[in-house]
Scaffold this motif. Structure first.
Motif, PDB file in Angstrom:
ATOM      1  N   VAL A  93       0.835  -1.208   0.000  1.00 55.56           N
ATOM      2  CA  VAL A  93       0.000   0.000   0.000  1.00 55.56           C
ATOM      3  C   VAL A  93       0.868   1.256   0.000  1.00 55.56           C
ATOM      4  N   SER A  94       0.467   2.234  -0.771  1.00 60.57           N
ATOM      5  CA  SER A  94       1.121   3.531  -0.778  1.00 60.57           C
ATOM      6  C   SER A  94       0.054   4.615  -0.629  1.00 60.57           C
ATOM      7  N   PRO A  95       0.153   5.540   0.296  1.00 65.24           N
ATOM      8  CA  PRO A  95       1.250   5.753   1.250  1.00 65.24           C
ATOM      9  C   PRO A  95       1.390   4.607   2.241  1.00 65.24           C
ATOM     10  N   ASP A  96       2.525   4.558   2.947  1.00 64.24           N
ATOM     11  CA  ASP A  96       2.879   3.420   3.796  1.00 64.24           C
ATOM     12  C   ASP A  96       1.790   3.080   4.806  1.00 64.24           C
ATOM     13  N   ARG A 113       0.112  -8.023   2.920  1.00 60.95           N
ATOM     14  CA  ARG A 113       1.507  -8.383   2.741  1.00 60.95           C
ATOM     15  C   ARG A 113       2.344  -7.201   2.250  1.00 60.95           C
ATOM     16  N   PHE A 114       3.628  -7.228   2.640  1.00 52.79           N
ATOM     17  CA  PHE A 114       4.628  -6.285   2.142  1.00 52.79           C
ATOM     18  C   PHE A 114       4.227  -4.838   2.384  1.00 52.79           C
ATOM     19  N   ASN A 115       3.927  -4.548   3.624  1.00 62.14           N
ATOM     20  CA  ASN A 115       3.683  -3.176   4.066  1.00 62.14           C
ATOM     21  C   ASN A 115       4.684  -2.837   5.168  1.00 62.14           C
ATOM     22  N   LYS A 116       4.372  -1.865   6.003  1.00 63.75           N
ATOM     23  CA  LYS A 116       5.288  -1.483   7.084  1.00 63.75           C
ATOM     24  C   LYS A 116       4.575  -1.502   8.438  1.00 63.75           C
TER      25      LYS A 116
END
Length: 283
Positions: A93-96, A113-116
């Motif tokens: 996702v963007s923004p984080d 998956r693959f976020n912060k």
């Protein structure tokens, strides 16, 4: 002339019919998109998702700078993610995305998956009792509060792979698959009874950690991955029962212990109850 009149009458009817069909297809979750599932994800929404995230509503001012993390928290979940009935897809996702988003009440499958995401708290899933699968692979999770999953009585699959965990939280008893590959887990961070009551667990993945010993493995487990840890020995009670020479562990089909310091040939009596030998170092 008759053909022209018929065409003029037909076009509005087709437009209206198309609009009605689109409305019916879109009655999923508010903000969701219709799509076709492919390998657990919806391929025809991936391209439009980034474009949709970049849009700023016309009635909201955008003249003051906002930190990316705060911006992600302020946006509705189904603008950041792809939402369809029972499923929420939030990948890269963007923004984080630094925290678990607010989920629709009927969510059964969450792929974030693959976020912060850094932490899982007890409130994140407290009201989502319908969850059956959670995939949080590839985040920055270093802390999970002990009661974070305790209310999820329907949860069957949980992936916390590729995070920064040093200890495991309490896990739901009905899990059939648990993945904690590629974390920072040591034996002291895994409670002695962490998996003991998980009588339906089939797949257990704990590879690429820092475990010094094999944890208690439930009878139901069929696939066990412990490769690339720091395991130095295997006792007679690790897989078998030293006080029961007739005991057989027939359910265990695959055990990977390669990439550990232990030399498995030094413990021949530790595998007599198994129908397959562990994959690993024997010299």
């Amino acid at each position: 002339m008759k053909t022209f009149l018929f065409t003029c009458m037909l076009v509005p009817w087709l437009v209206a019919a198309s609009a009605r069909k689109f409305d019916q297809d879109s009655q999923l979750i508010p903000g969701s998109l219709p799509g076709r599932e492919l390998n657990g994800y919806f391929s025809d929404n991936l391209k439009s998702r980034r474009a949709r995230r970049a849009l700023v509503p016309a009635d909201e001012p955008d003249d003051s700078p906002t930190p990316e993390e705060a911006e992600a928290l302020d946006l509705p979940t189904c603008l950041l993610c792809v939402c369809l009935t029972g499923s929420v897809y939030c990948e890269e996702v963007s923004p984080d995305m630094t925290a678990v988003p607010t989920l629709p009440k009927e969510t059964a499958y969450l792929y974030a998956r693959f976020n912060k995401i850094k932490k899982i708290s007890t409130k994140d899933f407290a009201d989502i009792l319908t969850l059956k699968r959670i995939d949080l692979t590839g985040n920055l999770i270093s802390e999970i509060e002990d009661g974070a999953f305790s209310q999820l009585t329907l949860l069957e699959e949980l992936s916390l792979a590729e995070n920064r965990l040093v200890k495991l939280p309490m896990l739901p008893a009905k899990l059939t698959s648990f993945n904690a590959n590629r974390n920072l887990l040591k034996t002291k961070g895994v409670k002695a009874n962490a998996f003991k009551k998980m009588t339906k667990l089939v797949n257990l993945f704990l590879a690429d950690n820092q475990l010094e010993a094999v944890p208690h493995i439930p009878e139901s487990v069929r696939i066990l991955h412990l490769q690339n840890n720091n395991i130095t020995e295997v006792s007679k009670d690790t897989f078998c029962r030293s006080n029961d020479t007739y005991y057989l562990r027939l359910s265990l089909n695959e055990v990977r212990m390669d990439g550990n310091p232990v030399v498995l040939s030094k413990y021949p009596d530790s595998f007599t109850c198994m129908k397959v030998l562990p994959v690993g170092r024997y010299r």
